[in-house]
Design a protein around this motif. Structure first.
Motif, PDB file in Angstrom:
ATOM      1  N   PRO A   2       1.077  18.351  -4.843  1.00  0.00           N
ATOM      2  CA  PRO A   2       1.960  16.542  -4.286  1.00  0.00           C
ATOM      3  C   PRO A   2       0.360  16.299  -2.903  1.00  0.00           C
ATOM      4  O   PRO A   2       0.706  16.851  -2.605  1.00  0.00           O
ATOM      5  N   ALA A   3       0.268  14.915  -3.326  1.00  0.00           N
ATOM      6  CA  ALA A   3      -0.435  14.964  -2.565  1.00  0.00           C
ATOM      7  C   ALA A   3       0.130  14.249  -1.398  1.00  0.00           C
ATOM      8  O   ALA A   3       0.850  14.054  -1.063  1.00  0.00           O
ATOM      9  N   GLU A   4      -0.628  14.717   0.062  1.00  0.00           N
ATOM     10  CA  GLU A   4       0.063  13.897   1.220  1.00  0.00           C
ATOM     11  C   GLU A   4       0.018  12.165   1.076  1.00  0.00           C
ATOM     12  O   GLU A   4      -0.993  11.550   0.667  1.00  0.00           O
ATOM     13  N   PRO A   5       0.532  11.642   1.739  1.00  0.00           N
ATOM     14  CA  PRO A   5       0.719   9.827   1.398  1.00  0.00           C
ATOM     15  C   PRO A   5      -0.865   9.653   1.696  1.00  0.00           C
ATOM     16  O   PRO A   5      -1.277   9.597   2.775  1.00  0.00           O
ATOM     17  N   LEU A   6      -1.024   8.573   1.026  1.00  0.00           N
ATOM     18  CA  LEU A   6      -2.048   7.775   1.215  1.00  0.00           C
ATOM     19  C   LEU A   6      -1.837   7.224   2.579  1.00  0.00           C
ATOM     20  O   LEU A   6      -3.029   6.764   3.332  1.00  0.00           O
ATOM     21  N   PHE A   7      -0.916   6.053   3.156  1.00  0.00           N
ATOM     22  CA  PHE A   7      -0.650   5.480   3.519  1.00  0.00           C
ATOM     23  C   PHE A   7       0.245   5.779   4.598  1.00  0.00           C
ATOM     24  O   PHE A   7       1.584   5.333   4.423  1.00  0.00           O
ATOM     25  N   PRO A   8      -0.278   6.485   5.567  1.00  0.00           N
ATOM     26  CA  PRO A   8       1.398   7.351   6.628  1.00  0.00           C
ATOM     27  C   PRO A   8       1.668   6.809   6.999  1.00  0.00           C
ATOM     28  O   PRO A   8       1.715   5.427   7.571  1.00  0.00           O
ATOM     29  N   ARG A   9       3.117   6.703   6.902  1.00  0.00           N
ATOM     30  CA  ARG A   9       3.712   5.813   7.996  1.00  0.00           C
ATOM     31  C   ARG A   9       3.812   4.805   9.246  1.00  0.00           C
ATOM     32  O   ARG A   9       3.570   5.884  10.149  1.00  0.00           O
ATOM     33  N   VAL A  10       3.425   3.799   9.953  1.00  0.00           N
ATOM     34  CA  VAL A  10       2.989   3.083  11.057  1.00  0.00           C
ATOM     35  C   VAL A  10       4.119   3.118  11.627  1.00  0.00           C
ATOM     36  O   VAL A  10       5.638   2.048  11.470  1.00  0.00           O
ATOM     37  N   ASP A  11       4.944   3.543  12.778  1.00  0.00           N
ATOM     38  CA  ASP A  11       6.133   2.979  13.090  1.00  0.00           C
ATOM     39  C   ASP A  11       6.580   1.228  13.525  1.00  0.00           C
ATOM     40  O   ASP A  11       7.034   1.192  12.896  1.00  0.00           O
ATOM     41  N   LEU A  54       1.099  -1.507   0.155  1.00  0.00           N
ATOM     42  CA  LEU A  54      -0.180   0.116   0.004  1.00  0.00           C
ATOM     43  C   LEU A  54       1.005   1.128   0.479  1.00  0.00           C
ATOM     44  O   LEU A  54       0.430   1.813  -1.097  1.00  0.00           O
ATOM     45  N   GLY A  55       1.491   1.456   1.247  1.00  0.00           N
ATOM     46  CA  GLY A  55       2.632   2.592   1.089  1.00  0.00           C
ATOM     47  C   GLY A  55       3.934   2.347  -0.119  1.00  0.00           C
ATOM     48  O   GLY A  55       3.845   4.030  -0.995  1.00  0.00           O
ATOM     49  N   ASN A  56       4.342   1.875  -0.616  1.00  0.00           N
ATOM     50  CA  ASN A  56       5.345   1.806  -1.530  1.00  0.00           C
ATOM     51  C   ASN A  56       4.145   2.057  -2.627  1.00  0.00           C
ATOM     52  O   ASN A  56       4.930   2.595  -3.707  1.00  0.00           O
ATOM     53  N   ASP A  57       3.779   0.434  -2.621  1.00  0.00           N
ATOM     54  CA  ASP A  57       3.913   0.288  -4.193  1.00  0.00           C
ATOM     55  C   ASP A  57       2.463   1.320  -5.280  1.00  0.00           C
ATOM     56  O   ASP A  57       2.708   1.700  -6.153  1.00  0.00           O
ATOM     57  N   LEU A  58       1.043   1.214  -3.696  1.00  0.00           N
ATOM     58  CA  LEU A  58       0.282   2.478  -4.873  1.00  0.00           C
ATOM     59  C   LEU A  58       0.598   4.495  -4.390  1.00  0.00           C
ATOM     60  O   LEU A  58       0.483   4.830  -5.247  1.00  0.00           O
ATOM     61  N   GLY A  59       0.337   4.109  -2.880  1.00  0.00           N
ATOM     62  CA  GLY A  59       1.621   5.358  -2.837  1.00  0.00           C
ATOM     63  C   GLY A  59       2.194   6.359  -3.094  1.00  0.00           C
ATOM     64  O   GLY A  59       1.673   6.974  -3.131  1.00  0.00           O
ATOM     65  N   ASN A  60       2.731   5.703  -3.285  1.00  0.00           N
ATOM     66  CA  ASN A  60       4.141   6.288  -3.589  1.00  0.00           C
ATOM     67  C   ASN A  60       4.286   6.373  -5.049  1.00  0.00           C
ATOM     68  O   ASN A  60       4.509   7.613  -5.493  1.00  0.00           O
ATOM     69  N   LEU A  61       3.227   5.872  -5.745  1.00  0.00           N
ATOM     70  CA  LEU A  61       2.929   5.833  -7.538  1.00  0.00           C
ATOM     71  C   LEU A  61       2.302   7.442  -7.542  1.00  0.00           C
ATOM     72  O   LEU A  61       2.264   8.556  -7.883  1.00  0.00           O
ATOM     73  N   LEU A  62       0.903   7.668  -6.478  1.00  0.00           N
ATOM     74  CA  LEU A  62       0.223   9.181  -5.736  1.00  0.00           C
ATOM     75  C   LEU A  62       1.000   9.572  -5.811  1.00  0.00           C
ATOM     76  O   LEU A  62       0.977  10.624  -6.379  1.00  0.00           O
ATOM     77  N   SER A  63       1.956   9.847  -4.969  1.00  0.00           N
ATOM     78  CA  SER A  63       2.609  10.112  -4.487  1.00  0.00           C
ATOM     79  C   SER A  63       3.558  11.468  -5.278  1.00  0.00           C
ATOM     80  O   SER A  63       3.600  12.176  -6.356  1.00  0.00           O
ATOM     81  N   ARG A  64       4.844  10.427  -6.376  1.00  0.00           N
ATOM     82  CA  ARG A  64       5.367  10.394  -7.217  1.00  0.00           C
ATOM     83  C   ARG A  64       4.650  11.180  -8.639  1.00  0.00           C
ATOM     84  O   ARG A  64       4.806  12.586  -9.029  1.00  0.00           O
ATOM     85  N   THR A  65       4.411  11.021  -8.774  1.00  0.00           N
ATOM     86  CA  THR A  65       2.648  11.390 -10.286  1.00  0.00           C
ATOM     87  C   THR A  65       2.338  13.299  -9.560  1.00  0.00           C
ATOM     88  O   THR A  65       2.495  13.705 -10.634  1.00  0.00           O
ATOM     89  N   THR A  66       2.089  12.800  -8.717  1.00  0.00           N
ATOM     90  CA  THR A  66       1.384  14.666  -7.818  1.00  0.00           C
ATOM     91  C   THR A  66       2.800  15.186  -8.125  1.00  0.00           C
ATOM     92  O   THR A  66       2.306  16.628  -8.535  1.00  0.00           O
TER      93      THR A  66
END
Ligand code: ME8
Length: 505
Positions: free
Chosen positions: A491-500, A346-358
């Protein structure tokens, strides 16, 4: 076409756990998906509130049964809300309108001569609300709960289940998809082939239930009362309308294998006895396990879905359950497993894709996304996705549906790497190429958002918002080239922010 889908109605003798959330989310995914396809969809879930087990637990809690079930039904309703499911109705078997229809249903079978009076003597597990033959016990204990059954002997009314063997077998004929997966149909069929005993449909010594209409000294057996919910709810779920006319028998029942016999053998026979059409289809899924043991309240190894949601968000939990175990099979779940998929998929594959694109649209194009001709190869992949997901979901293969979608998530990530927009941005002569790649990414993310909408409803709206797209979720839009020109993309906010760490749960 109409699509009516149900979950089991859950016992309110304990609080909900991830196992209950699992079936309800599965039904929700299928219901949301059918609505996207424009089908008239009805999604029912609810609670099973009668029976000796519930009466006993209420007494232990020092409460009147009604007060006890009201409290506990509320926790199931709260779970239903928090897992973000789109049920059209929530049935409670203590609803008077249901109780009346249970009586009507049973009276129909009685009037048809399919119920007779007899004496029942046998071993009964009150946790299952089920009788067992000696041979079914494991070391003298109930095979599901590991506790000794009680000897029960009383006057009961019996339903002539034994007379339905041939009619039931006909439902399971070669090529029929009455029960899926096939190996579960075979299990039900071999059970029927062994020969069926008549079943008791009333209880003489209990009070917490629906009175038998022709003998108020008895209450209707809780399983019969419960199964009827699928039919009764339609009569009163919508004010002034009887949905049975439109939706019965186009019903799809979802359940786990623990209650296969009740649903795949007894329920169709009861319907036949009452002169009502049998359900269209049943899908029997496997168990969620923890350390290879079924998660259940009697074992005590349960996870509260709300705790996971508090940390990871509802979409991550909805996603993980269908990733961890292939829907249909048993599979282990764990907080570590959720954490890992949350970060990686969710974080890397999908979330980053949106972050990078936007971020790239914001940086290289001042937040403007023009409509251009995209890559033909990518368009081909996007156009094939809709059909693939439909095929998977029509076969209840929720895990396979996610696999198909993730193929495209990965393809888009490769598309970024291969085209390196950051290099194109350095060269004015490559401006058209850059526009094409940015359009491809936005178009791809939009198609992903639409196909993912049943699984990740919140994430979908965030993706579409971030890309300035608001075309709606109709399945027709799950095709390439429908992205509209947009401005003000930031730039979009992370879809899946880091969970420690997983220890946060
Ligand atoms: O049986 N893995 O209610 P119930 C997967 N009231 N699914 C699970 C699960 C697990 N570990 N644990 C529970 C009853 N489930 C009756 C049903 S219907 C007319 C009456 C899910 O509260 C799964 O759907 O014991 C299973 O069939 C159901 O909860 C049992 O819920």
């Amino acid at each position: 076409m109409s699509f009516y889908i149900t979950t089991p109605i859950y016992y309110v003798n304990a609080t909900p756990h991830v196992g209950h959330a699992y079936t309800t989310i599965a039904a929700d995914i299928l219901a949301r998906h059918r609505r996207q396809r424009g089908e008239e969809t009805f999604f029912l879930t609810g609670t099973d509130e009668h029976g000796s087990n519930i009466a006993r637990v209420a007494e232990e809690a020092g409460l009147e049964p009604k007060e006890f079930v009201d409290r506990n039904a509320a926790t199931f309703m709260e779970m239903t809300r928090r897992i973000n499911v789109s049920n059209d109705f929530f049935i409670r078997t203590t609803d008077e309108r249901h109780e009346q229809l249970v009586q009507e249903f049973l009276q129909r079978i009685y009037d048809a001569g399919e119920i007779y009076e007899g004496v029942y003597a046998g071993l009964y597990c009150s946790r299952c609300e089920s009788f067992y033959a000696e041979s079914e016990l494991v070391d003298g204990n109930c095979p599901q709960h590991g506790i000794p059954p009680e000897w029960v002997e009383e006057k009961n009314y019996f339903f002539r289940l034994s007379a339905y063997q041939d009619r039931l077998l006909a439902l399971y004929e070669e090529g029929s998809d009455f029960v899926l997966p096939k190996f579960r149909a075979n299990e039900a069929r071999s059970f029927i082939e062994q020969g069926l005993d008549d079943i008791s449909v009333s209880r003489a010594t209990q009070r917490w239930g629906v009175s038998v209409p022709w003998d108020p000294d008895q209450v209707v057996y809780v399983w019969v009362d419960a199964l009827i919910n699928y039919w009764s709810a339609l009569a009163f779920a919508r004010e002034g309308e009887d949905l049975r006319d439109r939706l019965w028998p186009e019903v799809h029942h979802l359940l786990a294998k623990d209650i296969l016999k009740f649903h795949c053998v007894i329920w169709p026979a009861l319907l036949m006895g009452a002169g009502i059409s049998v359900p269209k289809q049943l899908f029997v899924h496997g168990y969620l396990l923890m350390d290879d043991r079924k998660m259940s309240k009697s074992v005590g190894n349960v996870i509260d879905p709300l705790e996971l949601i508090d940390v990871y968000g509802v979409d991550a939990v909805r996603y993980y359950l269908f990733r961890a175990a292939s829907f249909g099979q048993d599979g282990n779940i764990s907080v570590d497993g959720l954490h890992e998929r949350y970060e990686r998929e969710l974080g890397n594959d999908l979330g980053n894709l949106l972050s990078r694109t936007t971020a790239m649209v914001a940086r290289y194009r001042d937040g403007k996304l023009p409509v251009v001709e995209g890559s033909a190869e990518l368009a081909g992949e996007l156009d094939a996705l809709g059909g693939r997901v439909v095929a998977r979901l029509d076969a209840y293969d929720l895990t396979g549906g996610l696999d198909e979608i993730w193929e495209v998530v990965r393809a888009l990530n490769r598309h970024v790497e291969q085209n390196a927009p950051w290099e194109l941005a350095k060269d004015e002569a490559k401006a058209d190429e850059l526009d094409r790649v940015l359009f491809d990414l936005a178009d791809g993310l939009r198609v992903l958002a639409i196909t993912l909408a049943p699984f990740l409803p919140e994430t979908t709206s965030r993706i579409l918002d971030a890309l300035g797209q608001d075309a709606g979720l109709d399945w027709d839009h799950a095709r390439s080239g429908q992205t509209r020109a947009a401005e003000g993309i930031a730039p979009a906010e992370p879809l899946f922010p880091r969970v420690d760490s997983p220890a946060a749960v």
